[in-house]
Design a protein around this motif. Structure first.
Motif, PDB file in Angstrom:
ATOM      1  N   LYS A  91     102.578  42.130  24.674  1.00 18.70           N
ATOM      2  CA  LYS A  91     102.601  42.760  26.007  1.00 18.70           C
ATOM      3  C   LYS A  91     101.331  42.516  26.816  1.00 18.70           C
ATOM      4  N   ASP A  92     100.255  42.110  26.128  1.00 24.51           N
ATOM      5  CA  ASP A  92      98.999  41.888  26.868  1.00 24.51           C
ATOM      6  C   ASP A  92      98.665  40.415  27.082  1.00 24.51           C
ATOM      7  N   VAL A  93      99.533  39.525  26.631  1.00 20.87           N
ATOM      8  CA  VAL A  93      99.231  38.098  26.807  1.00 20.87           C
ATOM      9  C   VAL A  93      99.296  37.754  28.293  1.00 20.87           C
ATOM     10  N   PRO A  94      98.282  37.103  28.842  1.00 16.45           N
ATOM     11  CA  PRO A  94      98.321  36.724  30.264  1.00 16.45           C
ATOM     12  C   PRO A  94      99.452  35.722  30.508  1.00 16.45           C
ATOM     13  N   ILE A  95     100.149  35.897  31.639  1.00 17.03           N
ATOM     14  CA  ILE A  95     101.252  34.991  31.985  1.00 17.03           C
ATOM     15  C   ILE A  95     101.032  34.459  33.388  1.00 17.03           C
ATOM     16  N   ILE A  96     101.106  33.132  33.518  1.00 15.45           N
ATOM     17  CA  ILE A  96     101.017  32.484  34.837  1.00 15.45           C
ATOM     18  C   ILE A  96     102.395  31.916  35.157  1.00 15.45           C
ATOM     19  N   ILE A  97     102.856  32.185  36.374  1.00 16.14           N
ATOM     20  CA  ILE A  97     104.123  31.601  36.819  1.00 16.14           C
ATOM     21  C   ILE A  97     103.802  30.492  37.818  1.00 16.14           C
ATOM     22  N   ILE A  98     104.422  29.314  37.599  1.00 15.14           N
ATOM     23  CA  ILE A  98     104.286  28.197  38.549  1.00 15.14           C
ATOM     24  C   ILE A  98     105.689  27.881  39.040  1.00 15.14           C
ATOM     25  N   THR A  99     105.905  27.968  40.343  1.00 14.51           N
ATOM     26  CA  THR A  99     107.267  27.897  40.846  1.00 14.51           C
ATOM     27  C   THR A  99     107.332  27.357  42.266  1.00 14.51           C
ATOM     28  N   THR A 100     108.536  26.917  42.640  1.00 13.95           N
ATOM     29  CA  THR A 100     108.755  26.515  44.031  1.00 13.95           C
ATOM     30  C   THR A 100     109.042  27.730  44.906  1.00 13.95           C
ATOM     31  N   GLN A 106     106.133  39.325  44.430  1.00 13.17           N
ATOM     32  CA  GLN A 106     106.035  40.747  44.066  1.00 13.17           C
ATOM     33  C   GLN A 106     106.907  41.059  42.863  1.00 13.17           C
ATOM     34  N   ARG A 107     108.092  40.474  42.860  1.00 15.55           N
ATOM     35  CA  ARG A 107     109.015  40.728  41.745  1.00 15.55           C
ATOM     36  C   ARG A 107     108.392  40.238  40.441  1.00 15.55           C
ATOM     37  N   ALA A 108     107.809  39.045  40.491  1.00 10.46           N
ATOM     38  CA  ALA A 108     107.218  38.479  39.281  1.00 10.46           C
ATOM     39  C   ALA A 108     106.039  39.325  38.815  1.00 10.46           C
ATOM     40  N   MET A 109     105.208  39.736  39.737  1.00  9.83           N
ATOM     41  CA  MET A 109     104.044  40.539  39.355  1.00  9.83           C
ATOM     42  C   MET A 109     104.490  41.901  38.843  1.00  9.83           C
ATOM     43  N   ALA A 110     105.539  42.447  39.426  1.00  8.73           N
ATOM     44  CA  ALA A 110     106.027  43.753  38.978  1.00  8.73           C
ATOM     45  C   ALA A 110     106.575  43.674  37.554  1.00  8.73           C
ATOM     46  N   LEU A 111     107.101  42.512  37.199  1.00  6.37           N
ATOM     47  CA  LEU A 111     107.627  42.350  35.844  1.00  6.37           C
ATOM     48  C   LEU A 111     106.520  42.155  34.820  1.00  6.37           C
ATOM     49  N   GLY A 112     105.340  41.815  35.318  1.00  5.70           N
ATOM     50  CA  GLY A 112     104.218  41.700  34.386  1.00  5.70           C
ATOM     51  C   GLY A 112     103.474  40.385  34.426  1.00  5.70           C
ATOM     52  N   ALA A 113     103.816  39.489  35.351  1.00  4.11           N
ATOM     53  CA  ALA A 113     103.049  38.244  35.453  1.00  4.11           C
ATOM     54  C   ALA A 113     101.643  38.560  35.943  1.00  4.11           C
ATOM     55  N   ASN A 114     100.674  37.753  35.499  1.00  7.04           N
ATOM     56  CA  ASN A 114      99.286  37.965  35.908  1.00  7.04           C
ATOM     57  C   ASN A 114      98.882  37.079  37.079  1.00  7.04           C
ATOM     58  N   ALA A 115      99.584  35.961  37.247  1.00  5.59           N
ATOM     59  CA  ALA A 115      99.255  35.053  38.345  1.00  5.59           C
ATOM     60  C   ALA A 115     100.519  34.326  38.776  1.00  5.59           C
ATOM     61  N   TYR A 116     100.527  33.940  40.033  1.00  8.93           N
ATOM     62  CA  TYR A 116     101.738  33.323  40.612  1.00  8.93           C
ATOM     63  C   TYR A 116     101.272  32.145  41.459  1.00  8.93           C
ATOM     64  N   ILE A 117     101.608  30.936  41.009  1.00  6.93           N
ATOM     65  CA  ILE A 117     101.163  29.723  41.716  1.00  6.93           C
ATOM     66  C   ILE A 117     102.396  28.999  42.223  1.00  6.93           C
ATOM     67  N   THR A 118     102.346  28.618  43.499  1.00  5.35           N
ATOM     68  CA  THR A 118     103.514  27.920  44.054  1.00  5.35           C
ATOM     69  C   THR A 118     103.284  26.414  44.013  1.00  5.35           C
ATOM     70  N   LYS A 119     104.407  25.696  43.883  1.00  8.84           N
ATOM     71  CA  LYS A 119     104.349  24.230  43.907  1.00  8.84           C
ATOM     72  C   LYS A 119     104.250  23.786  45.367  1.00  8.84           C
ATOM     73  N   ALA A 155     107.369  33.866  18.602  1.00 11.43           N
ATOM     74  CA  ALA A 155     107.614  34.624  17.374  1.00 11.43           C
ATOM     75  C   ALA A 155     106.898  33.988  16.191  1.00 11.43           C
ATOM     76  N   GLU A 156     106.616  32.687  16.308  1.00 11.60           N
ATOM     77  CA  GLU A 156     106.002  31.983  15.165  1.00 11.60           C
ATOM     78  C   GLU A 156     104.485  32.058  15.183  1.00 11.60           C
ATOM     79  N   GLN A 157     103.893  32.120  16.369  1.00 11.15           N
ATOM     80  CA  GLN A 157     102.431  32.159  16.409  1.00 11.15           C
ATOM     81  C   GLN A 157     101.963  32.918  17.647  1.00 11.15           C
ATOM     82  N   ARG A 158     100.695  33.281  17.605  1.00  8.73           N
ATOM     83  CA  ARG A 158     100.098  34.025  18.706  1.00  8.73           C
ATOM     84  C   ARG A 158      99.521  33.051  19.737  1.00  8.73           C
ATOM     85  N   PHE A 159      99.702  33.377  21.010  1.00  9.60           N
ATOM     86  CA  PHE A 159      99.141  32.553  22.080  1.00  9.60           C
ATOM     87  C   PHE A 159      98.212  33.395  22.943  1.00  9.60           C
ATOM     88  N   ASP A 160      97.243  32.706  23.529  1.00  3.75           N
ATOM     89  CA  ASP A 160      96.282  33.398  24.389  1.00  3.75           C
ATOM     90  C   ASP A 160      96.730  33.423  25.839  1.00  3.75           C
TER      91      ASP A 160
END
Lengths: 111, 304
Positions: free
Chosen positions: A64-73, A81-94, A32-37
């Motif tokens: 709504k257009d900011v790229p989002i990467i999820i890093i998770t176990t 699929q759930r994460a991508m359906a919600l709008g994540a752009n990439a999904y990386i597993t630990k 809310a305070e600043q814009r991120f890429d």
């Protein structure tokens, strides 16, 4: 630890500055305070998990257009699929592999 | 016999004496012979001339043809020369093309090698970064819960362990007491008698015990897939047991073994430091006695 690893890895990408957030709520506050890429988030976080965070970000017209990467176990196809359906752009597993994170960040930032 | 001779004969004039002999003086037979000869000569001359003219035409024609042929041959020779030059050029270019292809293949191979080396270096840098972060995290915290949390994060996020437990040894070093865990059954939360247990063997030797994570022997409390003793001053003060890896990780990586060595060397000291620090009121109090301890050490060194 993941944050520190990511900061260390992302320091190798030139002209990139990193802002850390403690959890999903802190992340939304900073948004809310600043814009991120680009946003990188875990799924399993206190207070607000990563999927809720993604959903909240995507429902905000400003981000709504900011790229989002999820890093998770969570490595199952359903989780991905759930994460991508919600709008994540990439999904990386630990476990975290810095070259993989760097490559994904560069791809999404168009570097 | 000429008309003139005939005329004289017809007029019956006698031949003139003392003047040149005229055709009318020549006997008619001779005249006829002469005429015949001349006619024949002229005819033959004409025939000969015609033949010569024909032959001349033929020769001209032949010369024309020969000239044309020469022209064609010259063109052909020039064309052959051009073709030969072209062939030579083609051969030269073909040789160049082969050389360029060879160089291109060599460059490609070299590039692939460089690319492979680059990726290898990237992996090594990534591994070193993981080790650096792990070490940094261990030693920048003097809070026992935070140190334990760091150990937890290391196993989960760096190693990719899905189920594990972290223990500290009791004062007699007979039992391993659980202090943290991830995804373990409830009955795992108990003290483990080290004597006769694989964890006890690892704590005695100070060396990690690691076996293949996949296969017919899944990890268990009695038979973890990895046991990592934490050492301090050469003795085990804690230990971690890994029972299962994340599904997306099927085998140990080289960096995991390096991380285990790091944990072995530094986790024990980090736990002790944090534990001691939390018993003091302030950092200053924690440093009390250091100058005299250093002095005493120096003094004993000088005295040999």
């Amino acid at each position: 630890m993941m944050r520190q690893l990511l900061v260390f890895a992302l320091a190798r990408i030139k002209q990139l500055s990193v802002t850390e957030a403690e959890d999903g709520v802190d992340g939304l506050r900073k948004l809310a305070e600043q814009r991120f890429d680009l946003i990188i988030t875990d799924i399993n976080m206190p207070i607000m998990d990563g999927l809720k965070l993604v959903s909240r970000i995507r429902s905000d017209e400003t981000h709504k257009d900011v790229p989002i990467i999820i890093i998770t176990t969570e490595g199952s196809a359903e989780d991905r699929q759930r994460a991508m359906a919600l709008g994540a752009n990439a999904y990386i597993t630990k476990p975290i592999q810095a070259p993989q994170v760097i490559a994904q960040v560069k791809e999404l930032l168009g570097k | 016999m000429s008309e003139h001779e005939h005329s004289d004969e017809q007029h019956g004039s006698p031949p003139s004496r003392g003047r040149e002999r005229r055709a009318s003086d020549v006997p008619p037979d001779t005249l006829r012979e002469r005429e015949s000869f001349v006619r024949t000569f002229v005819r033959k001359g004409m025939q000969y001339t015609e033949e010569l003219l024909r032959e001349n035409d033929d020769l001209r024609s032949e010369i024309r043809e020969l000239r044309e042929e020469v022209g064609q041959l010259r063109s052909q020779v020039a064309s052959d020369d051009a073709i030969r030059d072209l062939l030579r050029t083609v051969e030269r270019l073909e040789t160049e093309r082969r050389e360029l292809l060879e160089r291109s293949r060599n460059l490609e191979a070299s590039h692939r090698e460089e690319e492979g080396r680059h990726q290898e270096i990237e992996r090594e840098v990534s591994d070193l970064a993981n080790l650096y972060v792990a070490s940094h995290q261990l030693h920048t915290s003097l809070s026992v819960p935070k140190v334990v949390q760091h150990l937890h994060d290391m196993l989960g996020q760096l190693v990719g362990a899905e189920s594990f437990m972290i223990y500290v040894l009791d004062e007699q070093r007979l039992h391993a007491v659980p202090v943290a865990s991830e995804a373990v059954p409830a009955d795992y939360h108990c003290e483990v008698l080290l004597d006769g247990h694989r964890m006890g063997d690892a704590c005695l030797t100070g060396l990690p015990k690691v076996r293949e994570p996949a296969g017919e022997r899944p990890g268990s409390l009695d038979d973890p897939i990895a046991i990592i003793p934490f050492l301090a001053d050469g003795r085990a003060v804690g230990v971690a047991s890994v029972f299962r890896l994340l599904p997306q990780k099927s085998a140990w990586a080289d960096v995991d073994l390096e991380l285990f060595k790091l944990l072995g060397a530094q986790a024990g000291a980090a736990l002790i430091a944090a534990n001691l620090y939390q018993r003091v009121a302030s950092p200053t109090e924690a440093l009390r006695g250091i100058p005299s301890a250093v002095e005493a050490q120096l003094g004993s060194t000088e005295n040999g």
